[in-house]
Motif scaffolding. Structure first.
Motif, PDB file in Angstrom:
ATOM      1  N   TYR A   1     -16.847  17.817  32.994  1.00  0.00           N
ATOM      2  CA  TYR A   1     -16.641  18.825  34.043  1.00  0.00           C
ATOM      3  C   TYR A   1     -16.360  18.149  35.384  1.00  0.00           C
ATOM      4  CZ  TYR A   1     -17.566  22.529  37.409  1.00  0.00           C
ATOM      5  OH  TYR A   1     -17.447  23.413  38.453  1.00  0.00           O
ATOM      6  N   ARG A   2     -17.171  17.146  35.735  1.00  0.00           N
ATOM      7  CA  ARG A   2     -16.944  16.446  37.000  1.00  0.00           C
ATOM      8  C   ARG A   2     -15.559  15.815  37.035  1.00  0.00           C
ATOM      9  NH1 ARG A   2     -22.166  13.968  36.286  1.00  0.00           N
ATOM     10  NH2 ARG A   2     -21.247  11.892  36.327  1.00  0.00           N
ATOM     11  N   GLN A   3     -15.170  15.172  35.936  1.00  0.00           N
ATOM     12  CA  GLN A   3     -13.884  14.492  35.900  1.00  0.00           C
ATOM     13  C   GLN A   3     -12.721  15.473  36.006  1.00  0.00           C
ATOM     14  OE1 GLN A   3     -14.488  12.494  32.193  1.00  0.00           O
ATOM     15  NE2 GLN A   3     -15.254  10.614  33.138  1.00  0.00           N
ATOM     16  N   MET A   4     -12.929  16.711  35.556  1.00  0.00           N
ATOM     17  CA  MET A   4     -11.851  17.696  35.582  1.00  0.00           C
ATOM     18  C   MET A   4     -11.702  18.366  36.942  1.00  0.00           C
ATOM     19  SD  MET A   4     -11.997  19.580  31.862  1.00  0.00           S
ATOM     20  CE  MET A   4     -10.426  20.377  32.167  1.00  0.00           C
ATOM     21  N   ILE A   5     -12.818  18.613  37.640  1.00  0.00           N
ATOM     22  CA  ILE A   5     -12.726  19.422  38.860  1.00  0.00           C
ATOM     23  C   ILE A   5     -12.692  18.586  40.136  1.00  0.00           C
ATOM     24  CG2 ILE A   5     -13.795  21.406  37.749  1.00  0.00           C
ATOM     25  CD1 ILE A   5     -15.951  19.835  40.263  1.00  0.00           C
TER      26      ILE A   5
ATOM     27  N   MET B   1     -18.482  31.032  30.144  1.00  0.00           N
ATOM     28  CA  MET B   1     -17.278  30.230  29.939  1.00  0.00           C
ATOM     29  C   MET B   1     -17.254  29.647  28.537  1.00  0.00           C
ATOM     30  SD  MET B   1     -17.586  28.179  33.552  1.00  0.00           S
ATOM     31  CE  MET B   1     -16.361  26.959  33.095  1.00  0.00           C
ATOM     32  N   ARG B   2     -16.056  29.439  28.021  1.00  0.00           N
ATOM     33  CA  ARG B   2     -15.912  28.720  26.753  1.00  0.00           C
ATOM     34  C   ARG B   2     -15.531  27.270  27.003  1.00  0.00           C
ATOM     35  NH1 ARG B   2     -12.653  26.663  22.881  1.00  0.00           N
ATOM     36  NH2 ARG B   2     -13.267  27.076  20.699  1.00  0.00           N
ATOM     37  N   ASP B   3     -14.567  27.058  27.876  1.00  0.00           N
ATOM     38  CA  ASP B   3     -14.070  25.713  28.172  1.00  0.00           C
ATOM     39  C   ASP B   3     -14.031  25.489  29.673  1.00  0.00           C
ATOM     40  OD1 ASP B   3     -13.267  24.471  25.542  1.00  0.00           O
ATOM     41  OD2 ASP B   3     -12.102  26.332  25.449  1.00  0.00           O
ATOM     42  N   PHE B   4     -14.083  24.227  30.052  1.00  0.00           N
ATOM     43  CA  PHE B   4     -14.004  23.890  31.472  1.00  0.00           C
ATOM     44  C   PHE B   4     -12.590  24.026  32.014  1.00  0.00           C
ATOM     45  CE2 PHE B   4     -17.913  21.211  30.612  1.00  0.00           C
ATOM     46  CZ  PHE B   4     -18.759  22.109  31.246  1.00  0.00           C
ATOM     47  N   THR B   5     -11.617  24.222  31.152  1.00  0.00           N
ATOM     48  CA  THR B   5     -10.255  24.448  31.611  1.00  0.00           C
ATOM     49  C   THR B   5     -10.122  25.772  32.345  1.00  0.00           C
ATOM     50  OG1 THR B   5      -9.726  25.319  29.416  1.00  0.00           O
ATOM     51  CG2 THR B   5      -9.149  23.019  29.867  1.00  0.00           C
ATOM     52  N   GLN B   6     -11.175  26.628  32.254  1.00  0.00           N
ATOM     53  CA  GLN B   6     -11.153  27.911  32.942  1.00  0.00           C
ATOM     54  C   GLN B   6     -11.459  27.782  34.434  1.00  0.00           C
ATOM     55  OE1 GLN B   6     -13.514  29.640  29.185  1.00  0.00           O
ATOM     56  NE2 GLN B   6     -13.453  31.063  30.869  1.00  0.00           N
ATOM     57  N   VAL B   7     -11.937  26.601  34.873  1.00  0.00           N
ATOM     58  CA  VAL B   7     -12.293  26.442  36.273  1.00  0.00           C
ATOM     59  C   VAL B   7     -11.115  25.855  37.025  1.00  0.00           C
ATOM     60  CG1 VAL B   7     -14.702  26.122  35.699  1.00  0.00           C
ATOM     61  CG2 VAL B   7     -13.244  24.111  35.971  1.00  0.00           C
ATOM     62  N   ARG B   8     -11.212  25.924  38.327  1.00  0.00           N
ATOM     63  CA  ARG B   8     -10.147  25.397  39.181  1.00  0.00           C
ATOM     64  C   ARG B   8     -10.086  23.880  39.064  1.00  0.00           C
ATOM     65  NH1 ARG B   8     -12.510  23.002  43.503  1.00  0.00           N
ATOM     66  NH2 ARG B   8     -14.645  23.591  44.007  1.00  0.00           N
ATOM     67  N   THR B   9      -8.930  23.318  39.276  1.00  0.00           N
ATOM     68  CA  THR B   9      -8.752  21.869  39.309  1.00  0.00           C
ATOM     69  C   THR B   9      -7.929  21.501  40.539  1.00  0.00           C
ATOM     70  OG1 THR B   9      -6.837  22.060  37.862  1.00  0.00           O
ATOM     71  CG2 THR B   9      -8.959  21.577  36.813  1.00  0.00           C
ATOM     72  N   ASP B  10      -8.388  21.962  41.681  1.00  0.00           N
ATOM     73  CA  ASP B  10      -7.630  21.736  42.918  1.00  0.00           C
ATOM     74  C   ASP B  10      -7.572  20.248  43.236  1.00  0.00           C
ATOM     75  OD1 ASP B  10      -7.483  24.430  43.081  1.00  0.00           O
ATOM     76  OD2 ASP B  10      -9.185  24.646  44.444  1.00  0.00           O
ATOM     77  N   PRO B  11      -6.498  19.757  43.794  1.00  0.00           N
ATOM     78  CA  PRO B  11      -6.427  18.357  44.224  1.00  0.00           C
ATOM     79  C   PRO B  11      -7.259  18.157  45.467  1.00  0.00           C
ATOM     80  CG  PRO B  11      -4.415  19.534  44.861  1.00  0.00           C
ATOM     81  CD  PRO B  11      -5.211  20.490  44.049  1.00  0.00           C
TER      82      PRO B  11
END
Length: 413
Positions: free
Chosen positions: A336-340, A403-413
């Motif tokens: 999760y940390r690495q994705m967001i 949530m099912r997956d962390f892909t549902q959260v924002r991934t803002d730069p």
């Protein structure tokens, strides 16, 4: 595909460097105290201080390390840290041969090697997104956790065998060679290092640290994860600190049996590493992350019931279940940390989280001893295992259960 990480030669090199590094670190945790005891006739206080210095560096430089890692090439940081550890550890057998080894030197090496390990650990979690896609992060983290668990299982026993065969000083030299091997494997990675983002100019250290702290606290889900992890680590550290005393004095088991029981947690870690990719793919990264700790935490209540009969199995069942759940949870929350996290801040965010959640560990160990002294060891284990059981409650009041997956959260730069 999330299973494709093992088809990447560079990820294999990265994973292999972890094999060398984890074995070396876990062997050194046995070898360094044995050098102090067998060669320098160190007492309990000196050995305790030596062990503490190996892990205390994160509290000392954890937050600044995150800032520095964000400003540098992650792979170069890991290579440099490995080479520094190699030189420090190799100095111990050299000093022994020359008759210059002292307890003061041992303590200095333990502290400095621990500081190098801080940079290695922060850069390690920050580097993986440079090697694999976001869709493959949970798979990559599962493989790395499998290696860490394997190192925790094999390292201490291998360290004991090496000390018996080679002597403690030469065993420390073997750990230095493991660090050198890790550096060589990292050097062989062909994927170009990403340049640190320019970000419009470099700001001050304190401002950068504050930015990492604000990001962690400002993300609702990350805040819940940190709170849960900190509470869990506090309780687990108290239990681990009391486990040997409990098994030896309360349950009255032989040292050999105690050793086997204490190794059972690493078995759960291996199972977590083996099953993680399948579970995350089948049920979702977010869902498995919170269910892993919620489902396995009740097993902790079995541990205080351990007795010197068939109920001795309660200790192993507890250790395997909790370790299995912890590995799945750790893979999920790191992913999760690495994705967001924005790329320019990932090092600071990783360091901030580790600073908080590892900071509760020495407190838990101290608190465990104080509570056990007041109410008894078995009663203290009941208390801290109950505390661990409720530690996951912040996750239930976060967005995670929906949530099912962390892909549902924002991934803002």
């Amino acid at each position: 595909m999330t299973t494709g990480v093992l088809r990447s030669p560079d990820f294999i090199r990265f994973l292999s460097s972890h094999v060398a590094d984890e074995l070396g670190v876990n062997i050194s945790r046995v070898a360094l105290p044995l050098v102090a005891v067998l060669v320098l006739n160190a007492g309990a206080l000196e050995v305790g201080l030596l062990s503490a210095l190996q892990t205390a560096a994160f509290l000392a430089i954890g937050l600044p390390a995150g800032v520095w890692v964000d400003r540098m090439s992650k792979r170069r940081v890991m290579i440099t840290a490995d080479l520094v550890r190699c030189a420090l550890l190799a100095s111990i057998p050299l000093a022994y041969i020359l008759g210059l080894l002292s307890m003061g030197m041992m303590l200095a090496v333990a502290l400095l090697a621990g500081m190098a390990q801080v940079f290695d650990d922060v850069a390690d979690q920050t580097y993986l997104p440079e090697l694999v896609s976001k869709q493959s992060l949970s798979s990559g983290n599962s493989k790395l956790e499998f290696v860490r668990s394997g190192g925790a299982l094999a390292g201490p026993s291998l360290g004991g065998l090496l000390v018996q065969a080679l002597g403690a000083p030469l065993t420390v030299f073997a750990t230095a060679l493991a660090s050198l091997g890790s550096a060589i494997l990292l050097t062989s990675i062909r994927t170009p290092d990403r340049r640190a983002p320019a970000g419009g100019g470099r700001t001050g250290m304190l401002r950068d640290i504050r930015e990492g702290l604000v990001f962690v606290w400002g993300d609702r889900l990350l805040r819940a994860i940190v709170t849960t992890t900190a509470g869990t680590n506090l309780c687990v550290s108290a239990v681990l600190g009391l486990s040997v005393l409990f098994l030896a004095d309360e349950v009255r088991l032989a040292p050999g049996v105690i050793g086997v029981l204490l190794m059972s947690g690493a078995v759960g870690g291996l199972l977590g590493g083996l099953t993680g990719t399948w579970l995350f793919t089948r049920y979702g990264t977010a869902r498995v992350t919170w269910l892993a700790i919620a489902v396995t935490s009740p097993f902790g209540l079995l541990l205080p019931m351990t007795q010197a009969d068939w109920r001795v199995a309660f200790f192993s069942v507890t250790s395997i279940a909790l370790s299995w759940g912890a590995i799945l949870y750790n893979v999920g929350q790191v992913t999760y940390r690495q994705m967001i996290a924005p790329e320019r801040m990932l090092g600071r965010i990783n360091a901030t989280v580790r600073f908080v959640v590892w900071g509760t560990m020495p407190l838990g160990a101290l608190l465990g001893g104080l509570v056990a002294q007041q109410i008894g060891v078995r009663e203290a284990l009941w208390l801290f295992m109950a505390g661990r059981l409720v530690s996951f409650l912040p996750l239930l009041f976060s967005p995670l259960p929906r949530m099912r997956d962390f892909t549902q959260v924002r991934t803002d730069p």
